[in-house]
Design an enzyme around this catalytic site. Structure first.
Site, short mmCIF file in Angstrom:
data_model
loop_
_atom_site.label_atom_id
_atom_site.label_comp_id
_atom_site.label_asym_id
_atom_site.label_seq_id
_atom_site.Cartn_x
_atom_site.Cartn_y
_atom_site.Cartn_z
N GLY A 105 -0.32 1.42 -7.22
CA GLY A 105 0.13 0.92 -5.79
C GLY A 105 -0.86 -0.39 -5.51
O GLY A 105 -0.48 -0.83 -4.52
N ALA A 106 -1.30 -0.54 -6.85
CA ALA A 106 -2.36 -1.80 -6.64
C ALA A 106 -1.10 -3.40 -6.30
O ALA A 106 -2.28 -4.07 -6.39
CB ALA A 106 -3.52 -1.16 -7.07
N GLY B 212 0.20 -4.97 -0.52
CA GLY B 212 -0.01 -3.86 0.42
C GLY B 212 -1.32 -4.06 0.20
O GLY B 212 -2.76 -4.39 0.67
N ILE B 213 -1.17 -2.35 1.20
CA ILE B 213 -3.34 -1.63 0.85
C ILE B 213 -3.30 -1.44 -0.42
O ILE B 213 -4.64 -2.16 -0.53
CB ILE B 213 -2.99 -0.18 1.64
CG1 ILE B 213 -2.24 -0.64 2.75
CG2 ILE B 213 -4.31 0.03 1.83
CD1 ILE B 213 -2.39 0.49 3.97
N TYR C 279 9.49 11.91 4.17
CA TYR C 279 7.58 11.15 4.12
C TYR C 279 7.19 11.41 5.14
O TYR C 279 5.76 12.29 5.13
CB TYR C 279 8.87 9.96 5.03
CG TYR C 279 6.89 8.98 5.30
CD1 TYR C 279 6.79 8.58 4.14
CD2 TYR C 279 6.45 8.72 6.45
CE1 TYR C 279 5.54 7.57 3.79
CE2 TYR C 279 5.66 7.63 6.67
CZ TYR C 279 4.73 7.25 5.54
OH TYR C 279 3.84 6.31 5.15
#
Length: 308
Positions: free
Chosen positions: A21-22, A25-26, A175
């Site tokens: 998930g790069a 966001g984070i 979640y």
């Protein structure tokens, strides 16, 4: 503890970080910070276009950054296997970040392999990826595995007894399950790697607008989220601090849960955080590990690494 910021990160030259998930966001902020400190960074995500844009952003801040991209769709176990094979055969991964995630999917959806989508991506996809990329982690002399959970892991609706939400489905309940699973998995990994160089840590980023909030199930919920973001939530850059601290601080130890120390734990200097009740129960850890192997069809052999 003293105030900590990413400026305190030691030189990371010679170390390789792989971040799921790069592309935003984070994950992107984590990549930026580590690249500035000399780490070689592998940015993993499912969109080639977004990954290329993320690399441009990293290099804009650090022109000499050493970056690579890895196509990885955590909702497709064949993609997970293909991506992991590429890394396991050739790389040494010193810092592995299980960062990618989805939330608030309004209806129960399944992955390509028939797994409930939120838990399938946030936990099971990462579990299968970790298992199959493990040979690359074991090549490191001082590897750290950092998994990004959330304060939602503490919610009562996060119990893991109906992991696939087959009896009933609630968007934020799924979640919460996935985020509790992140913690339970990490603590079990820490137990199973005790006495080895591996350090497994789990973090929560506080509250920040990072892209996860895009899946609200109504215009009203999206509007409320937008207002909350302006009033309560911090930046993605600040939300990356717990991940960066867990990955680089000499003061952390395997099995720790790290979060921001600010008011309501929404931002600020990273510090040890309170675990959800029962999340450190070895029985629950073993049960989740076995269920994860069964649901993904991927054995996780910490000595040999999974066959790839």
């Amino acid at each position: 503890m003293n105030h900590w910021t990413p400026e305190d990160i030691a030189d990371q030259t010679g170390r390789t970080a792989l971040i799921t998930g790069a592309n935003g966001g984070i994950g992107l902020e984590t990549a930026r910070a580590l690249a500035r400190r000399g780490a070689r960074v592998i940015l993993a995500g499912r969109s080639r276009t977004r990954l290329d844009r993320a690399v441009e952003a990293v290099r804009a801040a650090s022109p000499e950054a050493r970056t690579h991209t890895l196509l990885l769709d955590l909702s497709d176990l064949s993609s997970v296997r293909e991506a992991a094979t590429r890394i396991a055969e050739t790389e040494t991964v010193d810092l592995l970040f299980n960062n990618a995630g989805v939330m608030n999917l309004p209806e129960r959806r399944t992955t390509r392999d028939g797994l409930e989508m939120t838990v399938g991506i946030n936990h099971l996809g990462h579990f299968a990826f970790n298992a199959q990329v493990w040979p690359a982690v074991r090549r490191s002399s001082a590897p750290r595995v950092v998994t990004v959970s959330a304060v939602a892991a503490r919610w009562p609706m996060g119990r893991l007894d109906d992991l696939m939400s087959e009896k009933s489905y609630r968007a934020m309940g799924a979640y919460a399950k996935s985020k509790r699973a992140n913690i339970v998995y990490t603590l079990e990994l820490a137990r199973r790697t005790a006495g080895s160089p591996v350090e497994a840590l789990v973090v929560h980023p506080g509250s920040a607008m990072t892209g996860l909030q895009q899946h609200g199930d109504s215009a009203l919920s999206r509007a409320v989220t937008s207002v909350a973001a302006r009033l309560l939530m911090g930046s993605a850059e600040g939300a990356a601090w717990p991940s960066l601290y867990a990955a680089t601080s000499p003061d952390v130890r395997s099995g720790r849960f790290i979060g921001p120390a600010g008011r309501d734990q929404t931002s600020g200097t990273p510090k040890p955080a309170k675990l959800p009740a029962g999340a450190d129960d070895p029985v629950e850890g073993r049960r989740l590990w076995a269920a994860s192997e069964q649901l993904t069809g991927v054995p996780f052999d910490l000595e040999a690494g999974a066959a790839v």
